[in-house]
Each structure stands twice: as structure tokens, then as C-alpha cells.
Design a protein around this motif. Structure first.
Motif, PDB file in Angstrom:
ATOM      1  N   VAL A   1      17.290  72.935  23.274  1.00  0.00           N
ATOM      2  CA  VAL A   1      18.185  71.885  23.760  1.00  0.00           C
ATOM      3  C   VAL A   1      17.547  71.164  24.941  1.00  0.00           C
ATOM      4  CG1 VAL A   1      20.426  71.438  24.815  1.00  0.00           C
ATOM      5  CG2 VAL A   1      20.241  73.099  22.952  1.00  0.00           C
ATOM      6  N   LEU A   2      17.590  69.833  24.905  1.00  0.00           N
ATOM      7  CA  LEU A   2      17.080  69.006  25.995  1.00  0.00           C
ATOM      8  C   LEU A   2      18.251  68.384  26.745  1.00  0.00           C
ATOM      9  CD1 LEU A   2      14.199  67.057  24.168  1.00  0.00           C
ATOM     10  CD2 LEU A   2      14.082  69.278  25.331  1.00  0.00           C
ATOM     11  N   SER A   3      18.102  68.259  28.055  1.00  0.00           N
ATOM     12  CA  SER A   3      19.167  67.658  28.857  1.00  0.00           C
ATOM     13  C   SER A   3      18.563  66.905  30.034  1.00  0.00           C
ATOM     14  CB  SER A   3      20.126  68.734  29.376  1.00  0.00           C
ATOM     15  OG  SER A   3      21.073  68.178  30.269  1.00  0.00           O
ATOM     16  N   HIS A   4      19.230  65.829  30.453  1.00  0.00           N
ATOM     17  CA  HIS A   4      18.821  65.132  31.673  1.00  0.00           C
ATOM     18  C   HIS A   4      19.150  65.960  32.904  1.00  0.00           C
ATOM     19  CE1 HIS A   4      17.449  61.330  30.100  1.00  0.00           C
ATOM     20  NE2 HIS A   4      18.555  61.150  29.413  1.00  0.00           N
ATOM     21  N   TYR A   5      20.010  66.960  32.736  1.00  0.00           N
ATOM     22  CA  TYR A   5      20.574  67.667  33.874  1.00  0.00           C
ATOM     23  C   TYR A   5      20.211  69.147  33.855  1.00  0.00           C
ATOM     24  CZ  TYR A   5      23.363  63.488  33.177  1.00  0.00           C
ATOM     25  OH  TYR A   5      23.745  62.201  32.937  1.00  0.00           O
ATOM     26  N   ALA A   6      19.864  69.685  35.022  1.00  0.00           N
ATOM     27  CA  ALA A   6      19.575  71.117  35.144  1.00  0.00           C
ATOM     28  C   ALA A   6      20.870  71.845  35.458  1.00  0.00           C
ATOM     29  CB  ALA A   6      18.541  71.361  36.242  1.00  0.00           C
ATOM     30  N   GLU A   7      21.779  71.843  34.491  1.00  0.00           N
ATOM     31  CA  GLU A   7      23.110  72.414  34.693  1.00  0.00           C
ATOM     32  C   GLU A   7      23.167  73.865  34.216  1.00  0.00           C
ATOM     33  OE1 GLU A   7      25.731  71.458  36.176  1.00  0.00           O
ATOM     34  OE2 GLU A   7      25.223  69.383  36.640  1.00  0.00           O
ATOM     35  N   THR A   8      23.509  74.759  35.133  1.00  0.00           N
ATOM     36  CA  THR A   8      23.586  76.162  34.744  1.00  0.00           C
ATOM     37  C   THR A   8      24.710  76.402  33.744  1.00  0.00           C
ATOM     38  OG1 THR A   8      25.007  76.638  36.651  1.00  0.00           O
ATOM     39  CG2 THR A   8      22.648  76.959  36.942  1.00  0.00           C
ATOM     40  N   SER A   9      25.790  75.607  33.822  1.00  0.00           N
ATOM     41  CA  SER A   9      26.904  75.811  32.886  1.00  0.00           C
ATOM     42  C   SER A   9      26.473  75.550  31.453  1.00  0.00           C
ATOM     43  CB  SER A   9      28.090  74.908  33.255  1.00  0.00           C
ATOM     44  OG  SER A   9      27.729  73.539  33.183  1.00  0.00           O
ATOM     45  N   TYR A  10      25.632  74.547  31.242  1.00  0.00           N
ATOM     46  CA  TYR A  10      25.117  74.276  29.903  1.00  0.00           C
ATOM     47  C   TYR A  10      24.250  75.442  29.423  1.00  0.00           C
ATOM     48  CZ  TYR A  10      26.483  69.318  30.266  1.00  0.00           C
ATOM     49  OH  TYR A  10      27.178  68.149  30.380  1.00  0.00           O
ATOM     50  N   ALA A  11      23.389  75.941  30.306  1.00  0.00           N
ATOM     51  CA  ALA A  11      22.515  77.049  29.930  1.00  0.00           C
ATOM     52  C   ALA A  11      23.328  78.283  29.566  1.00  0.00           C
ATOM     53  CB  ALA A  11      21.546  77.362  31.064  1.00  0.00           C
ATOM     54  N   VAL A  12      24.384  78.543  30.338  1.00  0.00           N
ATOM     55  CA  VAL A  12      25.241  79.693  30.052  1.00  0.00           C
ATOM     56  C   VAL A  12      25.898  79.539  28.688  1.00  0.00           C
ATOM     57  CG1 VAL A  12      27.391  80.842  30.694  1.00  0.00           C
ATOM     58  CG2 VAL A  12      25.681  80.351  32.438  1.00  0.00           C
ATOM     59  N   ARG A  13      26.465  78.363  28.418  1.00  0.00           N
ATOM     60  CA  ARG A  13      27.123  78.141  27.122  1.00  0.00           C
ATOM     61  C   ARG A  13      26.134  78.303  25.972  1.00  0.00           C
ATOM     62  NH1 ARG A  13      30.286  72.663  26.989  1.00  0.00           N
ATOM     63  NH2 ARG A  13      30.600  73.396  24.840  1.00  0.00           N
ATOM     64  N   LEU A  14      24.919  77.827  26.165  1.00  0.00           N
ATOM     65  CA  LEU A  14      23.918  77.947  25.109  1.00  0.00           C
ATOM     66  C   LEU A  14      23.598  79.408  24.838  1.00  0.00           C
ATOM     67  CD1 LEU A  14      22.001  76.429  23.203  1.00  0.00           C
ATOM     68  CD2 LEU A  14      20.302  76.445  25.054  1.00  0.00           C
ATOM     69  N   LEU A  15      23.451  80.212  25.891  1.00  0.00           N
ATOM     70  CA  LEU A  15      23.140  81.624  25.705  1.00  0.00           C
ATOM     71  C   LEU A  15      24.325  82.404  25.153  1.00  0.00           C
ATOM     72  CD1 LEU A  15      20.959  82.429  28.836  1.00  0.00           C
ATOM     73  CD2 LEU A  15      20.214  82.128  26.472  1.00  0.00           C
ATOM     74  N   GLU A  16      25.519  81.880  25.317  1.00  0.00           N
ATOM     75  CA  GLU A  16      26.690  82.506  24.685  1.00  0.00           C
ATOM     76  C   GLU A  16      26.721  82.198  23.192  1.00  0.00           C
ATOM     77  OE1 GLU A  16      29.776  82.569  28.491  1.00  0.00           O
ATOM     78  OE2 GLU A  16      29.727  80.836  27.153  1.00  0.00           O
ATOM     79  N   ILE A  17      26.094  81.092  22.805  1.00  0.00           N
ATOM     80  CA  ILE A  17      25.998  80.722  21.391  1.00  0.00           C
ATOM     81  C   ILE A  17      24.897  81.509  20.698  1.00  0.00           C
ATOM     82  CG2 ILE A  17      25.324  78.836  19.821  1.00  0.00           C
ATOM     83  CD1 ILE A  17      26.696  76.925  21.860  1.00  0.00           C
ATOM     84  N   ALA A  18      23.764  81.643  21.373  1.00  0.00           N
ATOM     85  CA  ALA A  18      22.594  82.265  20.749  1.00  0.00           C
ATOM     86  C   ALA A  18      21.879  83.144  21.771  1.00  0.00           C
ATOM     87  CB  ALA A  18      21.645  81.194  20.225  1.00  0.00           C
ATOM     88  N   THR A  19      21.528  84.343  21.376  1.00  0.00           N
ATOM     89  CA  THR A  19      20.866  85.278  22.283  1.00  0.00           C
ATOM     90  C   THR A  19      19.392  85.471  21.956  1.00  0.00           C
ATOM     91  OG1 THR A  19      21.554  87.152  20.901  1.00  0.00           O
ATOM     92  CG2 THR A  19      22.999  86.528  22.730  1.00  0.00           C
TER      93      THR A  19
END
Length: 218
Positions: free
Chosen positions: A81-99
Motif C-alpha cells: 500500500v502506498l500513501s502520501h501520509y505516514a499515518e500509523t493508523s493506516y499501518a495498524v489497519r493494514l496489519l489487522e487485515i494481513a499479517t
């Protein structure tokens, strides 16, 4: 390796496709929206999908929605996943989707071809890759109650490197430790963070649990 690229910017898709093709990857499809991406992946599942965090129709979190649906329907497909923002909330949600076989990269990194290629290869290999900018933002923030307060300086550094997706061997090389010392530090980190121990894990990816704890408490 067969890739699909999804971003609402046709120019960025073209740049990514040309860059990765020159490095030996096969771009088998492109998409500019969530519905189009799902159709492309369903028609011919790739080895890995590179996708923007925000895409049409709503420009909100379509990338994460797509990641969840792709992982559910095609569990062997890697997700970067690419993002303009270094948002920890996005990273957390992604790791909750896939480990596993998942990565979160700030878009500025795509200008560094070697770094982009490294992330693609590592995610396709099954690793977890989180942008260093996200990790640095986490460790620079002050917390009223720090859940990591019981970790020693070396344990925090090991956890930081784990969060970046480094392997045990890479951590050993970075910190000039033996492989056994790295394993001891990881065990200590998991114990202090209250994570499952060896006889309790039941296949849970302890590294991802540690990283999630790290990111959630930013």
C-alpha cells in the motif's frame, strides 16, 4: 513476478509500471479505482498488488478496503500500500487485515527505485514492510503513559527494526549481535508487552503482534 498497479493518477501508474518493468517485473494490469482494481485482480490474480490508500469512488480508504477483499479472496497475493501520509493508523489497519506479505510505504519512497524494488521483493516473499518514516514518527512522540517504558534501549531498538520489517539476521547485522542474542531480545520484548509466549502462540505471528502493539500506542 507479476504485478498489478492501482492508483487514481494515470501518470504515477505509468511511472511505476515503466520503472518496475525495467527492473524485470511484469505489470499485467492497472486500475484507477476500487471497482476496477477488484475486477482486474479477479480476472487474473497477480503475485502482488501495489495500491494507493485513497482511490475513487470516495477518495477515503479504498486501498484498505481493496486490501481486505483481495486478501480474503486471494490470500497468496502480496499487498503493498502506498500513501502520501505516514499515518500509523493506516499501518495498524493494514496489519489487522494481513499479517504477512504486506507493506505500507510513503509515496515519496517510489522516487528511490532501489527502495521500492526492495519493498516489492520482500512483500512478495511474505515479509511485513513498514515505512521507516512511520516508525520514526512513533518513537518521536511523547506519551503520558508509555507502554514501552519497561523495554531497555536495546530492546526498543530491536522492536523498531522489527517494525521496519527487518529479519532477525538483518537486526543482528545492524546491531552487531549474534542471532541468539536477537532471539533473546525478541523474547524479552514479547514478554514485557504481554504477548503470547512460545506455548501460547498457536501460529500467531509474534513479530506482527509486537509491531501492532508498537504502532497502536503511538
Amino acid at each position: 513476478m507479476r504485478l498489478v498497479i492501482a492508483d487514481d493518477s494515470g501518470l504515477l501508474r505509468q511511472i511505476l509500471a515503466e520503472t518496475l518493468t525495467r527492473r524485470g517485473f511484469e505489470v499485467i494490469g492497472q486500475a484507477g479505482s476500487l471497482p476496477e482494481l477488484l475486477r482486474v485482480v479477479a480476472a487474473d490474480p497477480p503475485d502482488l498488488v501495489i495500491l494507493d490508500i485513497r482511490m475513487p469512488p470516495d477518495q477515503r480508504d479504498e486501498g484498505l478496503q481493496a486490501a481486505a477483499r483481495i486478501r480474503a479472496g486471494h490470500p497468496r497475493t502480496g499487498l503493498l500500500v502506498l500513501s502520501h501520509y505516514a499515518e500509523t493508523s493506516y499501518a495498524v489497519r493494514l496489519l489487522e487485515i494481513a499479517t504477512e506479505a504486506v507493506g505500507y510505504l510513503v509515496k515519496d519512497r517510489v522516487q528511490d527505485t532501489d527502495r521500492l524494488v526492495d519493498a516489492v521483493v520482500r512483500v512478495a516473499r511474505g515479509e511485513v514492510v513498514i515505512d521507516t518514516e512511520v516508525i520514526h514518527r512513533v518513537i518521536s512522540r511523547h506519551r503520558a503513559v508509555d507502554p514501552l517504558r519497561d523495554l531497555t534501549a536495546s530492546e526498543k531498538r530491536v522492536l523498531e527494526l522489527m517494525a521496519e520489517g527487518r529479519s532477525n539476521n538483518a537486526i543482528a547485522g545492524e546491531m552487531n549481535y549474534s542471532h541468539k542474542t536477537v532471539e533473546k531480545r525478541i523474547t524479552a520484548v514479547s514478554r514485557k508487552l504481554g504477548l503470547p509466549q512460545d506455548d501460547e502462540r498457536s501460529g500467531v505471528n509474534i513479530r506482527v503482534l509486537a509491531v501492532l502493539t508498537y504502532l497502536r500506542n503511538s
